[in-house]
Design a protein around this motif. Structure first.
Motif, mmCIF file in Angstrom:
data_model
loop_
_atom_site.group_PDB
_atom_site.id
_atom_site.type_symbol
_atom_site.label_atom_id
_atom_site.label_comp_id
_atom_site.label_asym_id
_atom_site.label_seq_id
_atom_site.Cartn_x
_atom_site.Cartn_y
_atom_site.Cartn_z
ATOM 1 N N ASP A 108 0.827 -1.214 0.000
ATOM 2 C CA ASP A 108 0.000 0.000 0.000
ATOM 3 C C ASP A 108 0.855 1.255 0.000
ATOM 4 O O ASP A 108 0.535 2.221 -0.680
ATOM 5 C CB ASP A 108 -0.947 0.011 1.199
ATOM 6 N N ARG A 109 1.950 1.243 0.756
ATOM 7 C CA ARG A 109 2.830 2.417 0.810
ATOM 8 C C ARG A 109 3.460 2.678 -0.557
ATOM 9 O O ARG A 109 3.536 3.810 -1.007
ATOM 10 C CB ARG A 109 3.895 2.217 1.875
ATOM 11 N N VAL A 110 3.886 1.622 -1.232
ATOM 12 C CA VAL A 110 4.478 1.772 -2.568
ATOM 13 C C VAL A 110 3.449 2.364 -3.523
ATOM 14 O O VAL A 110 3.731 3.327 -4.234
ATOM 15 C CB VAL A 110 5.004 0.416 -3.102
ATOM 16 N N ARG A 111 2.249 1.812 -3.527
ATOM 17 C CA ARG A 111 1.205 2.324 -4.425
ATOM 18 C C ARG A 111 0.848 3.770 -4.105
ATOM 19 O O ARG A 111 0.611 4.575 -4.999
ATOM 20 C CB ARG A 111 -0.024 1.442 -4.342
ATOM 21 N N ASP A 112 0.784 4.088 -2.814
ATOM 22 C CA ASP A 112 0.463 5.455 -2.407
ATOM 23 C C ASP A 112 1.529 6.432 -2.898
ATOM 24 O O ASP A 112 1.212 7.454 -3.506
ATOM 25 C CB ASP A 112 0.315 5.530 -0.885
ATOM 26 N N LEU A 113 2.795 6.120 -2.655
ATOM 27 C CA LEU A 113 3.884 6.993 -3.098
ATOM 28 C C LEU A 113 3.941 7.071 -4.624
ATOM 29 O O LEU A 113 4.198 8.135 -5.184
ATOM 30 C CB LEU A 113 5.220 6.504 -2.542
ATOM 31 N N ALA A 114 3.709 5.954 -5.293
ATOM 32 C CA ALA A 114 3.776 5.910 -6.756
ATOM 33 C C ALA A 114 2.682 6.739 -7.404
ATOM 34 O O ALA A 114 2.837 7.215 -8.527
ATOM 35 C CB ALA A 114 3.698 4.470 -7.251
ATOM 36 N N GLU A 137 10.293 -3.119 3.777
ATOM 37 C CA GLU A 137 8.961 -3.551 3.376
ATOM 38 C C GLU A 137 8.662 -3.144 1.936
ATOM 39 O O GLU A 137 8.096 -3.909 1.159
ATOM 40 C CB GLU A 137 7.890 -2.987 4.310
ATOM 41 N N MET A 138 9.060 -1.918 1.584
ATOM 42 C CA MET A 138 8.825 -1.448 0.217
ATOM 43 C C MET A 138 9.654 -2.252 -0.776
ATOM 44 O O MET A 138 9.196 -2.549 -1.878
ATOM 45 C CB MET A 138 9.121 0.051 0.111
ATOM 46 N N GLU A 139 10.868 -2.620 -0.384
ATOM 47 C CA GLU A 139 11.712 -3.423 -1.262
ATOM 48 C C GLU A 139 11.049 -4.780 -1.549
ATOM 49 O O GLU A 139 11.025 -5.240 -2.691
ATOM 50 C CB GLU A 139 13.081 -3.632 -0.619
#
Length: 102
Positions: A2-8, A51-53
């Motif tokens: 979710d964090r990756v998608r949010d930042l992306a 976690e993002m990795e």
């Protein structure tokens, strides 16, 4: 994930990197040369970097960085971005996402 998608999704062009990765630096520089100013997230300097990795690896990014998103969509790693640049479609993708205007 979710964090990756949010930042992306927060900027037209997003690159997940590590500070010691030369290909990450090269891809980021390519974006600057094309007139884009990507959001750059260095995983080794982020509290949630591990976690993002893992989330990036689950998307198929191996190695995990650089991981490039344009218009909120996963484009791929350095190899994929370079291929898009060579065939001329990277610039158009950046235009379509409104990361560049010319």
């Amino acid at each position: 994930m979710d964090r990756v998608r949010d930042l992306a999704s927060k900027k037209a062009a997003v690159v997940f990197t590590k500070s010691s990765c030369y290909m990450c630096h090269s891809i980021t520089q390519l974006f600057y040369e094309l007139g884009a100013s990507p959001a750059v997230h260095e995983l080794d300097n982020d509290a949630y970097g591990r976690e993002m990795e893992w989330a990036l690896r689950s998307l198929g990014c191996n190695p995990s960085v650089p991981a490039v998103f344009i218009g909120g969509k996963f484009v791929g790693s350095a190899k994929d971005v370079i291929s898009l640049h060579v065939d001329g479609s990277l610039k158009q993708k950046l235009k379509n996402a409104r990361a560049i205007w010319f």
